[in-house]
Write a protein that holds these residues in place. Sequence first.
Motif, PDB file in Angstrom:
ATOM      1  N   TRP A 271      40.474  -7.369  24.268  1.00  0.00           N
ATOM      2  CA  TRP A 271      41.334  -7.433  25.251  1.00  0.00           C
ATOM      3  C   TRP A 271      41.766  -5.960  25.782  1.00  0.00           C
ATOM      4  O   TRP A 271      41.867  -5.222  25.030  1.00  0.00           O
ATOM      5  CB  TRP A 271      42.706  -8.369  24.908  1.00  0.00           C
ATOM      6  CG  TRP A 271      42.448  -9.812  24.963  1.00  0.00           C
ATOM      7  CD1 TRP A 271      42.175 -10.616  23.654  1.00  0.00           C
ATOM      8  CD2 TRP A 271      42.571 -10.405  25.921  1.00  0.00           C
ATOM      9  NE1 TRP A 271      42.087 -11.697  24.067  1.00  0.00           N
ATOM     10  CE2 TRP A 271      42.342 -11.851  25.271  1.00  0.00           C
ATOM     11  CE3 TRP A 271      42.774 -10.649  27.254  1.00  0.00           C
ATOM     12  CZ2 TRP A 271      42.176 -12.986  25.991  1.00  0.00           C
ATOM     13  CZ3 TRP A 271      42.653 -11.764  28.058  1.00  0.00           C
ATOM     14  CH2 TRP A 271      42.540 -12.873  27.450  1.00  0.00           C
ATOM     15  N   PRO A 272      42.237  -5.882  27.008  1.00  0.00           N
ATOM     16  CA  PRO A 272      42.726  -4.469  27.427  1.00  0.00           C
ATOM     17  C   PRO A 272      43.971  -4.223  26.524  1.00  0.00           C
ATOM     18  O   PRO A 272      44.833  -4.994  26.098  1.00  0.00           O
ATOM     19  CB  PRO A 272      43.054  -4.776  28.978  1.00  0.00           C
ATOM     20  CG  PRO A 272      42.178  -5.867  29.487  1.00  0.00           C
ATOM     21  CD  PRO A 272      42.158  -6.767  28.196  1.00  0.00           C
ATOM     22  N   THR A 273      44.286  -2.899  26.440  1.00  0.00           N
ATOM     23  CA  THR A 273      45.528  -2.582  25.962  1.00  0.00           C
ATOM     24  C   THR A 273      46.664  -2.604  27.014  1.00  0.00           C
ATOM     25  O   THR A 273      46.366  -2.818  28.020  1.00  0.00           O
ATOM     26  CB  THR A 273      45.485  -0.959  25.513  1.00  0.00           C
ATOM     27  OG1 THR A 273      45.266  -0.191  26.687  1.00  0.00           O
ATOM     28  CG2 THR A 273      44.349  -0.803  24.460  1.00  0.00           C
ATOM     29  N   LEU A 274      47.714  -2.494  26.441  1.00  0.00           N
ATOM     30  CA  LEU A 274      49.041  -2.502  27.470  1.00  0.00           C
ATOM     31  C   LEU A 274      48.732  -1.529  28.516  1.00  0.00           C
ATOM     32  O   LEU A 274      49.068  -1.979  29.652  1.00  0.00           O
ATOM     33  CB  LEU A 274      50.364  -2.411  26.633  1.00  0.00           C
ATOM     34  CG  LEU A 274      51.658  -2.306  27.397  1.00  0.00           C
ATOM     35  CD1 LEU A 274      51.663  -3.826  27.862  1.00  0.00           C
ATOM     36  CD2 LEU A 274      52.711  -2.128  26.480  1.00  0.00           C
ATOM     37  N   GLN A 276      45.914  -0.252  29.725  1.00  0.00           N
ATOM     38  CA  GLN A 276      45.255  -0.801  30.551  1.00  0.00           C
ATOM     39  C   GLN A 276      45.648  -1.900  31.680  1.00  0.00           C
ATOM     40  O   GLN A 276      45.059  -2.019  32.850  1.00  0.00           O
ATOM     41  CB  GLN A 276      43.778  -1.099  29.781  1.00  0.00           C
ATOM     42  CG  GLN A 276      43.095  -0.034  29.144  1.00  0.00           C
ATOM     43  CD  GLN A 276      42.264  -0.290  28.185  1.00  0.00           C
ATOM     44  OE1 GLN A 276      42.121  -1.385  27.440  1.00  0.00           O
ATOM     45  NE2 GLN A 276      41.206   0.907  27.952  1.00  0.00           N
ATOM     46  N   TRP A 277      46.223  -2.747  30.722  1.00  0.00           N
ATOM     47  CA  TRP A 277      46.805  -3.898  31.925  1.00  0.00           C
ATOM     48  C   TRP A 277      47.735  -3.258  32.767  1.00  0.00           C
ATOM     49  O   TRP A 277      47.570  -3.513  34.012  1.00  0.00           O
ATOM     50  CB  TRP A 277      47.651  -4.877  30.935  1.00  0.00           C
ATOM     51  CG  TRP A 277      46.875  -5.984  30.045  1.00  0.00           C
ATOM     52  CD1 TRP A 277      46.701  -6.154  28.921  1.00  0.00           C
ATOM     53  CD2 TRP A 277      46.149  -7.002  30.735  1.00  0.00           C
ATOM     54  NE1 TRP A 277      46.109  -7.173  28.583  1.00  0.00           N
ATOM     55  CE2 TRP A 277      45.711  -7.849  29.658  1.00  0.00           C
ATOM     56  CE3 TRP A 277      45.861  -7.255  32.254  1.00  0.00           C
ATOM     57  CZ2 TRP A 277      44.763  -8.937  29.899  1.00  0.00           C
ATOM     58  CZ3 TRP A 277      45.056  -8.480  32.421  1.00  0.00           C
ATOM     59  CH2 TRP A 277      44.506  -9.183  31.352  1.00  0.00           C
ATOM     60  N   VAL A 280      45.608  -1.907  35.707  1.00  0.00           N
ATOM     61  CA  VAL A 280      44.994  -3.005  36.469  1.00  0.00           C
ATOM     62  C   VAL A 280      45.986  -3.416  37.697  1.00  0.00           C
ATOM     63  O   VAL A 280      45.865  -3.659  38.715  1.00  0.00           O
ATOM     64  CB  VAL A 280      44.696  -4.191  35.389  1.00  0.00           C
ATOM     65  CG1 VAL A 280      44.302  -5.452  36.508  1.00  0.00           C
ATOM     66  CG2 VAL A 280      43.653  -3.807  34.828  1.00  0.00           C
ATOM     67  N   VAL A 281      47.330  -3.547  37.114  1.00  0.00           N
ATOM     68  CA  VAL A 281      48.222  -4.010  38.105  1.00  0.00           C
ATOM     69  C   VAL A 281      48.685  -2.888  39.234  1.00  0.00           C
ATOM     70  O   VAL A 281      48.801  -3.087  40.295  1.00  0.00           O
ATOM     71  CB  VAL A 281      49.983  -4.048  37.320  1.00  0.00           C
ATOM     72  CG1 VAL A 281      50.849  -4.291  38.141  1.00  0.00           C
ATOM     73  CG2 VAL A 281      49.708  -5.240  36.187  1.00  0.00           C
TER      74      VAL A 281
END
Length: 295
Positions: A271-274, A276-277, A280-281
């Motif tokens: 999963w992406p790290t925080l 990286q999330w 994306v946002v």
Amino acid sequence: MLTGVLAGLAAGALWGVVFVAPRMVEGYNSVDLTAGRFVAYGLVAALVCAATRRALPDARQALSAIGLSLLGFTGYYLLLVLAIRDAGTEVPSLVIGTIPIWVMLLGKPGHLRWAALVPGILLTAAGLALMTLAPQAGDGGVQGEHYWRGILWACASLASWTAFALLNAAWLKRHPEVSATDWANWLGLATGAGALVLWAVAGSDLRTLATLPDAPLFLGLALATGAGSAWLATILWNMASRRLSPSLCGQLIVSETLFALAYSFAWDGRWPTLAQWAAVVLFTLGILASIKAHR
């Protein structure tokens, strides 16, 4: 406008596959991967032209197709595969992810104020910076011996596709009589011919390719990326380029980066790290801000 936006996003989803495809097969060099994809694209285009009896380009149109095929297809993807080989998937996808900023800056419509573009540019830049600074993990982010050489290849592919995006959009707007499908087919014929020459000069021979353990997967990926990530994606992108300004089209290329990262994370099984999330946002908000600015 909605049709153009959806077409651009769909093209980005198909293009994202090509960032992880080189990591799915072992033993194939950059020329084999490039030629395999674009020979398949040329074959699809030739079959469509023959089956539908579509018009073929005249000499001037053919020259334009050859030049743009080198910028947007054979040359661009060869450089990208070299970048992925040396630097993994994630960082080259981020370098390519700056295409929206360059296309937006270079292709801004005259009536659009710079102030209207600032939110989208800042959000996109913030997302890129955050993703770059986020800790990398998995095979797609390993900094190997030739990491910085890979970054240089990625920058070269960035310049190649940026030029293609601007010149292709300008060509389509100057030639409204040519449909998006016909232009995609003509580009495919030029790209397929160029890929055959590239493979004959620098690719592996057929006997060597047949003995590699991932030969069936390589063939499947070549057909999938040739028909989907090249032929169909080009039709969709031509539709977007005809309906939208270059600056808005450029922002939609962010979707390619998002899909490429999603496919890379899935292939690595993580999963992406925080951080990286959060990136994306920011990417997504940048797309929405840009669409709002162009209304």
